[in-house]
Design a protein around this motif. Structure first.
Motif, PDB file in Angstrom:
ATOM      1  N   MET A  19       7.656  10.955  99.807  1.00 29.18           N
ATOM      2  CA  MET A  19       8.460  11.988  99.009  1.00 29.18           C
ATOM      3  C   MET A  19       7.825  11.860  97.535  1.00 29.18           C
ATOM      4  N   SER A  20       7.476  12.884  96.856  1.00 26.85           N
ATOM      5  CA  SER A  20       6.958  12.788  95.424  1.00 26.85           C
ATOM      6  C   SER A  20       8.184  13.294  94.565  1.00 26.85           C
ATOM      7  N   GLY A  21       8.489  12.401  93.522  1.00 28.04           N
ATOM      8  CA  GLY A  21       9.557  12.888  92.694  1.00 28.04           C
ATOM      9  C   GLY A  21       8.993  13.888  91.498  1.00 28.04           C
ATOM     10  N   PRO A  22      10.052  14.247  90.868  1.00 29.63           N
ATOM     11  CA  PRO A  22       9.728  14.858  89.259  1.00 29.63           C
ATOM     12  C   PRO A  22       8.457  14.335  88.686  1.00 29.63           C
ATOM     13  N   ARG A  23       7.887  15.150  87.958  1.00 29.99           N
ATOM     14  CA  ARG A  23       6.512  14.517  87.050  1.00 29.99           C
ATOM     15  C   ARG A  23       7.315  13.826  86.012  1.00 29.99           C
ATOM     16  N   LEU A  24       6.535  12.907  85.674  1.00 24.89           N
ATOM     17  CA  LEU A  24       6.980  11.986  84.575  1.00 24.89           C
ATOM     18  C   LEU A  24       6.596  12.426  83.087  1.00 24.89           C
ATOM     19  N   VAL A  25       7.641  12.040  82.245  1.00 28.05           N
ATOM     20  CA  VAL A  25       7.225  12.639  81.010  1.00 28.05           C
ATOM     21  C   VAL A  25       7.616  11.265  80.008  1.00 28.05           C
ATOM     22  N   ARG A  26       6.891  11.183  78.857  1.00 30.76           N
ATOM     23  CA  ARG A  26       7.054  10.206  77.951  1.00 30.76           C
ATOM     24  C   ARG A  26       8.358  10.091  77.379  1.00 30.76           C
ATOM     25  N   LEU A  27       9.219   9.100  77.171  1.00 30.28           N
ATOM     26  CA  LEU A  27      10.804   8.807  76.984  1.00 30.28           C
ATOM     27  C   LEU A  27      10.560   9.151  75.269  1.00 30.28           C
ATOM     28  N   PRO A  28      11.279  10.074  74.788  1.00 32.95           N
ATOM     29  CA  PRO A  28      11.364  10.022  73.486  1.00 32.95           C
ATOM     30  C   PRO A  28      12.251   8.938  72.756  1.00 32.95           C
ATOM     31  N   PHE A  29      11.838   8.218  71.742  1.00 35.94           N
ATOM     32  CA  PHE A  29      12.605   6.800  71.463  1.00 35.94           C
ATOM     33  C   PHE A  29      12.150   6.532  70.377  1.00 35.94           C
ATOM     34  N   GLU A  30      13.230   6.401  69.424  1.00 36.04           N
ATOM     35  CA  GLU A  30      13.089   5.866  68.210  1.00 36.04           C
ATOM     36  C   GLU A  30      13.597   4.432  68.122  1.00 36.04           C
ATOM     37  N   ARG A  31      12.744   3.494  67.582  1.00 37.59           N
ATOM     38  CA  ARG A  31      13.047   2.397  67.715  1.00 37.59           C
ATOM     39  C   ARG A  31      13.828   1.911  66.202  1.00 37.59           C
ATOM     40  N   LEU A  32      14.830   1.358  66.060  1.00 40.31           N
ATOM     41  CA  LEU A  32      15.642   1.117  64.771  1.00 40.31           C
ATOM     42  C   LEU A  32      15.534  -0.136  64.449  1.00 40.31           C
ATOM     43  N   ASP A  33      15.644  -0.368  63.088  1.00 38.39           N
ATOM     44  CA  ASP A  33      15.736  -1.995  62.611  1.00 38.39           C
ATOM     45  C   ASP A  33      17.183  -2.221  62.897  1.00 38.39           C
ATOM     46  N   PRO A  34      17.186  -3.379  63.096  1.00 43.03           N
ATOM     47  CA  PRO A  34      18.670  -4.197  63.653  1.00 43.03           C
ATOM     48  C   PRO A  34      19.785  -3.769  62.412  1.00 43.03           C
ATOM     49  N   ALA A  35      19.298  -3.758  61.369  1.00 43.95           N
ATOM     50  CA  ALA A  35      20.595  -3.377  60.344  1.00 43.95           C
ATOM     51  C   ALA A  35      21.033  -1.946  60.476  1.00 43.95           C
ATOM     52  N   GLU A  36      20.173  -1.052  60.882  1.00 41.97           N
ATOM     53  CA  GLU A  36      20.297   0.267  61.153  1.00 41.97           C
ATOM     54  C   GLU A  36      21.170   0.522  62.365  1.00 41.97           C
ATOM     55  N   GLN A  37      20.650  -0.197  63.355  1.00 39.08           N
ATOM     56  CA  GLN A  37      21.366  -0.577  64.769  1.00 39.08           C
ATOM     57  C   GLN A  37      22.951  -0.573  64.427  1.00 39.08           C
TER      58      GLN A  37
END
Ligand code: IYR
Length: 226
Positions: free
Chosen positions: A1-19
């Motif tokens: 069974m084929s699933g939904p199409r895949l899209v790129r994960l929108p993701f912002e990598r934060l520096d540890p201090a900001e996290q």
């Protein structure tokens, strides 16, 4: 069974201090949340409830089946019917069904069988767990991890309402089959939680209780020796 199409994960990598800054800011925003039992009867903007329910609807769920329904009650007659039915059950709980040990635990919280807040709070959000698809007719297929999924969604909902400046109570009348009957929900839905929402009464008080310190709730596993 084929699933939904895949899209790129929108993701912002934060520096540890900001996290750390954001994690701490979130903690500081949620820490003052309290269960409130004394409400101001004035209604709140329906859109605020809608955005909070949208947020709850982003919770992860088993197989992404999103097995939840959020029923918003603002009508005084329906609130009264819910209060009467809840008090009927709770009176039996407090008078005979709860063991003394449980009542001793509740004593400092000031709970009892009377549930005035169910009529005073301007809105009640009755959360239902959808145990299988298909409404009353039902389907053979089932939903997965329903209580985990709905529990997580309720956590998001309570947090969203708190961050919107609203007070809530996590109310668990038991048993709560009456909610499905009063609200005419189909037989594939199980009442899960009843959440009064509104502004706190101007003179609202809460018990002076705290949270466990981090050292009691966080366990860090050390690397095994040798
Ligand atoms: N559902 C009952 C009793 C109750 C149980 C627990 I555990 C609480 O933290 C609070 C209340 C009621 O709502 O009174």
């Amino acid at each position: 069974m084929s699933g939904p199409r895949l899209v790129r994960l929108p993701f912002e990598r934060l520096d540890p201090a900001e996290q750390i800054r954001r994690a701490r800011a979130f903690y500081e925003a949620v820490a003052p949340r309290r269960s409130v039992r004394h409400f101001d009867p004035r209604p709140v903007a329906p859109e605020a409830l809608e955005w909070a329910v949208r947020a709850a609807g982003t919770a992860p769920s088993g197989a992404n089946l999103q097995p939840w329904r959020f029923v918003v009650v603002s009508d005084p007659a329906v609130k009264r019917a819910i209060r009467e039915a809840a008090e009927e059950e709770e009176r039996r709980n407090y008078e005979s069904r709860f063991p003394q040990e449980w009542k001793d635990r509740l004593e400092p919280l000031g709970t009892g069988w009377r549930k005035e807040f169910l009529e005073v709070a301007p809105h009640l959000i009755a959360v239902f767990a959808v145990v299988r698809p298909g409404g009353d007719a039902g389907e053979a297929r089932r939903h997965y991890y329903v209580s985990e999924s709905v529990g997580i969604a309720c956590g998001v909902l309570l947090t969203a309402l708190h961050l919107a400046g609203l007070a809530t109570l996590t109310h668990t009348p038991s048993p709560m089959g009456f909610l499905g009957r009063i609200l005419r929900r189909p037989s594939n839905e199980r009442p899960y939680l009843l959440i009064p929402v509104g502004y706190p009464a101007p003179d609202a008080e809460v018990p002076d209780i705290g949270r466990k310190p981090l050292g009691e709730i966080l366990v860090k596993v050390a690397a095994p020796e040798g």
